[in-house]
Write a protein that holds these residues in place. Structure first.
Motif, PDB file in Angstrom:
ATOM      1  N   VAL A 177     -34.324  40.043  -5.567  1.00 27.85           N
ATOM      2  CA  VAL A 177     -35.347  41.683  -5.301  1.00 27.85           C
ATOM      3  C   VAL A 177     -36.929  41.071  -5.207  1.00 27.85           C
ATOM      4  CG1 VAL A 177     -36.051  43.664  -6.341  1.00 27.85           C
ATOM      5  CG2 VAL A 177     -34.654  42.443  -7.697  1.00 27.85           C
ATOM      6  N   GLU A 178     -36.686  41.900  -3.286  1.00 28.93           N
ATOM      7  CA  GLU A 178     -37.882  41.290  -2.785  1.00 28.93           C
ATOM      8  C   GLU A 178     -38.066  43.131  -2.313  1.00 28.93           C
ATOM      9  OE1 GLU A 178     -40.943  39.605  -0.155  1.00 28.93           O
ATOM     10  OE2 GLU A 178     -38.356  38.213  -1.595  1.00 28.93           O
ATOM     11  N   ASN A 179     -39.504  42.975  -2.918  1.00 26.09           N
ATOM     12  CA  ASN A 179     -40.283  44.171  -3.083  1.00 26.09           C
ATOM     13  C   ASN A 179     -41.126  44.830  -1.775  1.00 26.09           C
ATOM     14  OD1 ASN A 179     -38.840  45.232  -5.736  1.00 26.09           O
ATOM     15  ND2 ASN A 179     -40.653  44.100  -6.752  1.00 26.09           N
ATOM     16  N   VAL A 180     -41.148  45.580  -1.938  1.00 28.25           N
ATOM     17  CA  VAL A 180     -42.355  46.343  -0.560  1.00 28.25           C
ATOM     18  C   VAL A 180     -42.276  47.603  -0.981  1.00 28.25           C
ATOM     19  CG1 VAL A 180     -42.930  46.709   1.810  1.00 28.25           C
ATOM     20  CG2 VAL A 180     -40.702  45.404   1.622  1.00 28.25           C
ATOM     21  N   HIS A 181     -43.822  47.570  -2.142  1.00 26.49           N
ATOM     22  CA  HIS A 181     -44.270  48.460  -2.697  1.00 26.49           C
ATOM     23  C   HIS A 181     -45.310  49.411  -1.713  1.00 26.49           C
ATOM     24  CE1 HIS A 181     -41.718  47.603  -6.194  1.00 26.49           C
ATOM     25  NE2 HIS A 181     -41.916  47.609  -6.576  1.00 26.49           N
ATOM     26  N   PHE A 182     -45.436  49.851  -1.603  1.00 26.68           N
ATOM     27  CA  PHE A 182     -46.551  50.684  -0.126  1.00 26.68           C
ATOM     28  C   PHE A 182     -47.872  50.640  -1.251  1.00 26.68           C
ATOM     29  CE2 PHE A 182     -42.531  52.859   2.034  1.00 26.68           C
ATOM     30  CZ  PHE A 182     -42.577  51.421   2.720  1.00 26.68           C
ATOM     31  N   HIS A 183     -47.240  51.313  -2.205  1.00 21.55           N
ATOM     32  CA  HIS A 183     -48.550  51.922  -3.064  1.00 21.55           C
ATOM     33  C   HIS A 183     -49.718  50.554  -3.831  1.00 21.55           C
ATOM     34  CE1 HIS A 183     -47.705  55.954  -4.095  1.00 21.55           C
ATOM     35  NE2 HIS A 183     -47.419  55.988  -2.829  1.00 21.55           N
ATOM     36  N   ASP A 184     -48.856  49.710  -4.014  1.00 20.95           N
ATOM     37  CA  ASP A 184     -49.409  48.418  -4.927  1.00 20.95           C
ATOM     38  C   ASP A 184     -50.495  47.986  -3.818  1.00 20.95           C
ATOM     39  OD1 ASP A 184     -47.839  49.121  -6.639  1.00 20.95           O
ATOM     40  OD2 ASP A 184     -47.231  46.945  -7.343  1.00 20.95           O
ATOM     41  N   SER A 185     -50.015  47.852  -2.346  1.00 19.26           N
ATOM     42  CA  SER A 185     -50.058  46.934  -1.507  1.00 19.26           C
ATOM     43  C   SER A 185     -51.571  48.321  -0.696  1.00 19.26           C
ATOM     44  CB  SER A 185     -49.598  47.140  -0.467  1.00 19.26           C
ATOM     45  OG  SER A 185     -49.639  47.184   0.907  1.00 19.26           O
ATOM     46  N   VAL A 197     -57.094  42.669   5.373  1.00 15.63           N
ATOM     47  CA  VAL A 197     -56.067  43.354   5.919  1.00 15.63           C
ATOM     48  C   VAL A 197     -55.350  43.134   4.910  1.00 15.63           C
ATOM     49  CG1 VAL A 197     -54.497  42.564   7.728  1.00 15.63           C
ATOM     50  CG2 VAL A 197     -56.606  42.508   8.279  1.00 15.63           C
ATOM     51  N   GLU A 198     -54.468  43.976   4.537  1.00 19.51           N
ATOM     52  CA  GLU A 198     -53.369  44.407   4.230  1.00 19.51           C
ATOM     53  C   GLU A 198     -52.165  44.578   4.788  1.00 19.51           C
ATOM     54  OE1 GLU A 198     -51.372  42.943   0.346  1.00 19.51           O
ATOM     55  OE2 GLU A 198     -53.461  43.077   0.874  1.00 19.51           O
ATOM     56  N   ASN A 199     -51.004  43.112   4.958  1.00 20.41           N
ATOM     57  CA  ASN A 199     -50.301  43.437   5.921  1.00 20.41           C
ATOM     58  C   ASN A 199     -48.451  44.147   4.803  1.00 20.41           C
ATOM     59  OD1 ASN A 199     -51.246  42.305   8.266  1.00 20.41           O
ATOM     60  ND2 ASN A 199     -51.296  40.291   6.005  1.00 20.41           N
ATOM     61  N   VAL A 200     -47.923  44.821   5.560  1.00 27.26           N
ATOM     62  CA  VAL A 200     -46.433  44.689   5.766  1.00 27.26           C
ATOM     63  C   VAL A 200     -45.570  44.247   6.299  1.00 27.26           C
ATOM     64  CG1 VAL A 200     -44.777  46.544   4.181  1.00 27.26           C
ATOM     65  CG2 VAL A 200     -47.432  46.980   3.924  1.00 27.26           C
ATOM     66  N   HIS A 201     -45.413  42.878   6.026  1.00 28.53           N
ATOM     67  CA  HIS A 201     -44.831  42.680   7.232  1.00 28.53           C
ATOM     68  C   HIS A 201     -42.938  42.512   6.985  1.00 28.53           C
ATOM     69  CE1 HIS A 201     -47.839  41.187   9.519  1.00 28.53           C
ATOM     70  NE2 HIS A 201     -48.350  40.341   9.004  1.00 28.53           N
ATOM     71  N   PHE A 202     -42.459  43.431   7.036  1.00 28.57           N
ATOM     72  CA  PHE A 202     -40.957  43.479   6.969  1.00 28.57           C
ATOM     73  C   PHE A 202     -39.935  42.854   6.826  1.00 28.57           C
ATOM     74  CE2 PHE A 202     -41.688  49.095   7.986  1.00 28.57           C
ATOM     75  CZ  PHE A 202     -41.659  49.145   6.414  1.00 28.57           C
ATOM     76  N   HIS A 203     -40.230  42.392   8.279  1.00 33.05           N
ATOM     77  CA  HIS A 203     -39.587  40.980   8.637  1.00 33.05           C
ATOM     78  C   HIS A 203     -39.674  40.063   7.873  1.00 33.05           C
ATOM     79  CE1 HIS A 203     -38.336  42.504  12.991  1.00 33.05           C
ATOM     80  NE2 HIS A 203     -38.073  43.266  12.564  1.00 33.05           N
ATOM     81  N   ASP A 204     -40.751  39.380   7.821  1.00 36.77           N
ATOM     82  CA  ASP A 204     -41.248  38.218   6.720  1.00 36.77           C
ATOM     83  C   ASP A 204     -40.157  38.975   5.194  1.00 36.77           C
ATOM     84  OD1 ASP A 204     -42.698  37.392   9.226  1.00 36.77           O
ATOM     85  OD2 ASP A 204     -44.576  37.595   7.214  1.00 36.77           O
ATOM     86  N   SER A 205     -40.537  39.887   4.340  1.00 38.04           N
ATOM     87  CA  SER A 205     -40.393  40.284   3.559  1.00 38.04           C
ATOM     88  C   SER A 205     -38.245  39.905   3.406  1.00 38.04           C
ATOM     89  CB  SER A 205     -40.132  42.103   2.746  1.00 38.04           C
ATOM     90  OG  SER A 205     -39.760  42.485   1.789  1.00 38.04           O
ATOM     91  N   LEU A 206     -37.965  40.647   4.215  1.00 43.09           N
ATOM     92  CA  LEU A 206     -36.440  40.309   4.288  1.00 43.09           C
ATOM     93  C   LEU A 206     -35.938  38.662   4.844  1.00 43.09           C
ATOM     94  CD1 LEU A 206     -34.059  42.881   4.215  1.00 43.09           C
ATOM     95  CD2 LEU A 206     -33.639  42.283   7.060  1.00 43.09           C
ATOM     96  N   MET A 207     -36.619  38.247   5.767  1.00 44.00           N
ATOM     97  CA  MET A 207     -35.936  36.509   5.493  1.00 44.00           C
ATOM     98  C   MET A 207     -36.169  36.360   4.158  1.00 44.00           C
ATOM     99  SD  MET A 207     -38.100  35.020   9.125  1.00 44.00           S
ATOM    100  CE  MET A 207     -39.149  36.286   9.706  1.00 44.00           C
ATOM    101  N   THR A 208     -37.594  36.620   3.105  1.00 46.96           N
ATOM    102  CA  THR A 208     -37.942  36.301   2.344  1.00 46.96           C
ATOM    103  C   THR A 208     -36.372  35.905   1.775  1.00 46.96           C
ATOM    104  OG1 THR A 208     -40.478  36.352   2.579  1.00 46.96           O
ATOM    105  CG2 THR A 208     -39.457  35.376  -0.186  1.00 46.96           C
ATOM    106  N   LEU A 209     -35.894  37.628   1.574  1.00 47.14           N
ATOM    107  CA  LEU A 209     -34.960  37.866   0.680  1.00 47.14           C
ATOM    108  C   LEU A 209     -33.583  36.868   0.909  1.00 47.14           C
ATOM    109  CD1 LEU A 209     -33.569  39.635  -1.558  1.00 47.14           C
ATOM    110  CD2 LEU A 209     -32.719  41.844   0.717  1.00 47.14           C
ATOM    111  N   ARG A 210     -33.562  36.738   2.324  1.00 46.93           N
ATOM    112  CA  ARG A 210     -32.063  35.792   2.682  1.00 46.93           C
ATOM    113  C   ARG A 210     -32.322  34.903   2.115  1.00 46.93           C
ATOM    114  NH1 ARG A 210     -29.368  34.219   3.424  1.00 46.93           N
ATOM    115  NH2 ARG A 210     -27.326  33.184   5.151  1.00 46.93           N
TER     116      ARG A 210
END
Lengths: 209, 209
Positions: free
Chosen positions: B191-199, A191-204
């Motif tokens: 910076v918090e990246n959401v790099h789709f292609h890397d994922s 599984v490769e997750n793209v968890h938007f909310h986790d990412s945004l909280m990390t930025l916060r």
């Protein structure tokens, strides 16, 4: 070069970034680069780069620098990009549309072969030359076409049942945009997750002062 | 609890997931949980959880388990979710729309105050009660409203110049969906990246056989 199964998760996570940077160097016509130069461009240290590459057998040529085209190709090969795996996408909301239309699947080791949504109004719409199908025919489609990977652009509530259905049909990898943690209940799949909310909280957290 | 600046990046990355899990426990009416139970649900070990929490001073009560509501609130506080920061979003393609419409900014420590696109045809369209503005008025808007964070849903080519423009205007954090590596040239911002292609490449590697 083949004994890459014991590589740490952190090194693996850096490989796509190396691949991406080397691709950009290629496009700008740079043929050879030292680990020091590559490090400076990537915000890493030269020794980290050498250490990472040593995990895969080295890619050698220290005094002369790396051959960019060759290194790009070898990392692509390690990632498996030269062998396409079949993928399906489920959930045609804004996010599903963005992913279907803009992700360069073919360059990233995948072939998108099917798109599904439970909303019947979307049936037959064409996205990226693929007709949207109803999730009710997903079983049949998977038995015929054997996708290896599913891309989940659906709400958290539907993600686990859909994942379980797909695992039974032979899907063994998920690109998961829902906030469900599939990997916990199904350690047997990748599984490769793209968890938007986790990412945004990390930025916060990072911009705390 | 306050001395959280030296915490490792890996622990920080796990905090949002703890927060998310504890929120789910709360919603299902669970009031108290042991580190062992929490570990099992999250696919971690109890000692890892205790170790992580010790970085922030503990949250105590081992014999009795953790108070879910209290732990949820404390982690939220560490993340800064109880203090909203202003954010703007740039790029109203499918992805920008998906992000604008579906991300729960208010619950994640942010307030979305502006949406921008360079396409004039989109001017005045209302998304999430916010009118889309042209990027030509972004400078003025930022000087008046002082957003702390910008969400970049634009192509790689435009990302660096836009980021540089925004840094000059006081933006100090980026939620970056473009494939540009802003952090390398601008280490002073978060910076918090959401790099789709890397994922997706990482997933391709994982399903290699």
């Amino acid at each position: 070069m083949e004994n890459s199964r014991q590589i740490s998760e952190l090194v693996i996570k850096r490989l796509p970034r190396y691949y991406r940077f080397l691709g950009e160097l290629l496009r700008t016509g740079i043929k050879r680069i030292s680990s020091r130069e590559l490090a400076a461009r990537m915000g890493l240290t030269a020794s980290q780069i050498r250490q990472d590459f040593n995990c895969f057998g080295g890619f050698g040529q220290q005094g002369y620098g790396y051959n960019v085209a060759q290194l790009h190709e070898e990392i692509g090969h390690i990632l498996g990009l030269d062998k396409k795996q079949k993928a399906i996408l489920i959930g045609v909301g804004n996010l599903g549309r963005a992913i279907s239309n803009h992700v360069k699947f073919e360059q990233l080791g995948f072939q998108l072969i099917g798109i599904f949504d439970r909303n019947e109004a979307l049936n037959g719409e064409i996205i990226r030359n693929i007709p949207v199908r109803n999730t009710s025919v997903m079983d049949e489609f998977c038995r015929e076409n054997l996708p290896a990977v599913a891309i989940l652009c659906i709400p958290k509530e539907s993600a686990l049942p859909i994942a379980e259905q797909l695992i039974k049909l032979g899907v063994r990898g998920f690109w998961n945009f829902s906030h469900a943690d599939i990997a916990v209940s199904h350690p047997e799949v990748s599984v490769e997750n793209v968890h938007f909310h986790d990412s945004l909280m990390t930025l916060r957290y990072k911009i705390n002062d």
